[in-house]
Design an enzyme around this catalytic site. Structure first.
Site, short mmCIF file in Angstrom:
data_model
loop_
_atom_site.label_atom_id
_atom_site.label_comp_id
_atom_site.label_asym_id
_atom_site.label_seq_id
_atom_site.Cartn_x
_atom_site.Cartn_y
_atom_site.Cartn_z
N CYS A 1 -72.28 18.60 -29.76
CA CYS A 1 -71.28 19.58 -29.35
C CYS A 1 -71.33 19.81 -27.83
CB CYS A 1 -71.45 20.87 -30.13
SG CYS A 1 -70.01 21.97 -30.04
N HIS B 1 -71.70 19.25 -35.73
CA HIS B 1 -72.90 20.01 -36.05
C HIS B 1 -73.36 19.64 -37.46
CE1 HIS B 1 -73.10 22.66 -32.60
NE2 HIS B 1 -71.83 22.98 -32.74
#
Length: 518
Positions: free
Chosen positions: A344, A448
């Site tokens: 991310c 994630h």
């Protein structure tokens, strides 16, 4: 009046075991055939999960309520954590109401201008849960007895009142002074809440329980509140709710070094301890792999002892990038020749540049240069992507050889596009707007939960061991599956701890079955 009975699991302090007790209760009740749901009115954490909101749209909640929903065997929804505050530094937090990002506010702005909205959201969410379930296990936050917060304590005081809860107190004996903590908490609680306490549980105990008996007897005589159980120190392995368990910025800590594998046979995955790190639960599956040490390092630390590097997510990519540059991390990562993965915000850091940077940073910025390890550029936008996702993984770079479906979630601002030649770990991505990019030794992705998938975790761990020429130790029992299996196993362990050491019949819930899995 709510239809469901609600129990508030409240603590004498932060990190005393509330989340574990709540998850264990959710699993025990679910296994007894009780339709139970978790709830936390207000949470402050940068560890979040993407779930469905009450209207069917995607939103985000704290990771503990996602885990507790798994334990309760019900779908996670934004009603389970209607108010989430995500700190981003400089005294500001992003306010998430019922799964949707509102804006960034200082603490003063939140309590003066938005707390009544948060209270209304908490009431509405609890009412919906109470209408749909038989029982609710609510988790408090920090200590329930903070006089300075009493008039705006949404997670504890207001939850007890709006949900008409019973209260179970949790105290951590490892900190010392457990009976003083319990008595002081009861003395400082508002009188109407004190009357709701049905019992207390002592957690993290090591040793002979009989040694506690004199203290338990005096406590019960003094307060007329029973000690319902003493839970031994035994971490069931649930994901951490926040960063309390991580080392402070500037200190080094290693996780995963208690697996019986000699250090000379192990590998070290270095993780820079970003000041605004988020979703650090992404690293926990790696630390559970035999022979893998996850080392959280000060920003100025050398990578000389590292065998791989993972750059985690961050609530403020631009400011953390500047902090890394000030610590001369750019030179360290440029000279490092092992596997590198960015997750991310870490993916954004590894790119060539970030434009429209002022959207996220507290300063008025246009563009900042990344570390240039991936040929991608990110442009920040005010819109936020929050979505549970499933992707088909094609093993490239540090995940070479991995093939199959992976699940996870995306929570990020900004769009990233290719600005040069790169391999794509997810072939179904848009040609110029990929969810990931890779070179032979570097990979970045917005996914994630990547390492919660066995196929990805195995490929990365194999790559790290291969890079240093060592044989990988055998996989640990119970760590071979994906995220849901790992959480379910941890929830079962949490439930077993409570079943074996807590008087569950004293709690105000339907009593069905014997607590064993059907």
């Amino acid at each position: 009046m709510s239809e469901a009975r609600t129990l508030l699991v409240a603590g004498t302090a932060s990190h005393v075991g509330k989340s574990t007790v709540a998850a264990g209760l959710c699993r025990l009740l679910a296994d007894r055939g009780v339709d139970v749901a978790p709830y936390k009115a207000q949470n402050m954490s940068n560890n979040a999960r993407a779930v469905a909101d009450p209207d069917g749209e995607t939103g985000e909640i704290g990771v503990s309520q996602y885990v507790q929903a798994r334990a309760a065997r019900v779908p996670a929804t934004a009603d389970m954590n209607p108010v989430l505050l995500k700190p981003r530094g400089d005294g500001e937090s992003q306010l998430i109401l019922r799964g949707e990002a509102v804006a960034h506010y200082s603490a003063g702005e939140y309590y003066e201008d938005h707390w009544t909205d948060a209270l209304a959201a908490a009431r509405e969410s609890h009412a919906r849960l109470a209408a749909d379930h038989e029982a609710i296990v609510a988790e408090g936050a920090g200590s329930i007895a903070e006089p300075n917060l009493r008039e705006r304590d949404l997670a504890n005081v207001e939850t007890a009142r709006l949900a008409d809860t019973d209260i179970l107190l949790v105290a951590d004996i490892e900190r010392g002074g457990v009976f003083a903590s319990l008595v002081g908490t009861i003395e400082l609680m508002p009188e109407d809440l004190r009357e709701r306490v049905v019992g207390a549980v002592i957690t993290k105990f090591r040793g002979d329980r009989s040694l506690l008996e004199p203290g338990i007897e005096e406590f019960e005589e003094r307060t007329e509140i029973p000690i319902l159980g003493v839970v031994p120190y035994d971490d069931p392995g649930l994901p951490e709710e926040d960063s309390v368990s991580l080392p402070p910025v500037g200190e080094r800590a290693v996780h995963g070094d208690d697996d019986g594998v000699p250090d000379e046979r192990a590998v070290t995955v270095a993780v820079p301890r970003l000041p605004r790190a988020s979703n650090m639960t992404d690293l926990e599956p790696l630390a559970r792999e035999p022979g893998v040490r996850v080392a959280y390092l000060p920003l100025s630390a050398s990578l000389d002892d590292a065998d791989a590097v993972v750059l985690p997510g961050t609530k403020n990519t631009v400011d953390d990038l500047r902090a890394l540059r000030e610590a001369e991390f750019g030179e360290e990562i440029a000279a490092f020749d092992g596997p590198v993965v960015g997750l991310c915000g870490g993916y954004q850091l590894l790119g060539d540049r970030i434009t429209n940077a002022g959207v996220e940073s507290t300063d008025d910025l246009d563009a900042v240069e990344g570390f240039g390890l991936l040929p991608v550029a990110t442009q920040f936008e005010s819109d936020k992507r929050v979505e549970p996702v499933t992707r088909e993984l094609r093993g490239v770079g540090p995940l070479a050889g991995a093939e199959g479906s992976v699940t996870g979630y995306e929570i990020h601002m900004g769009k990233t596009r290719l600005v040069g030649d790169a391999q794509r770990p997810f072939p179904g991505d848009g040609e110029r707007d990929p969810d990931g990019a890779a070179t032979d030794r570097v990979l970045g992705t917005y996914l994630h939960g990547l390492f919660e998938n066995r196929v990805a975790r195995d490929a990365f761990v194999e790559a790290v061991f291969a890079a240093v020429g060592r044989e990988r130790p055998g996989r640990a029992d119970g760590n071979g599956g994906n995220v849901t299996g790992g959480i379910d196993a941890a929830a079962d362990r949490a439930a077993a701890l409570l079943r074996d050491h807590v008087d569950l019949d004293a709690l105000p819930f339907p009593q069905r079955g014997d607590g064993e899995c059907p």
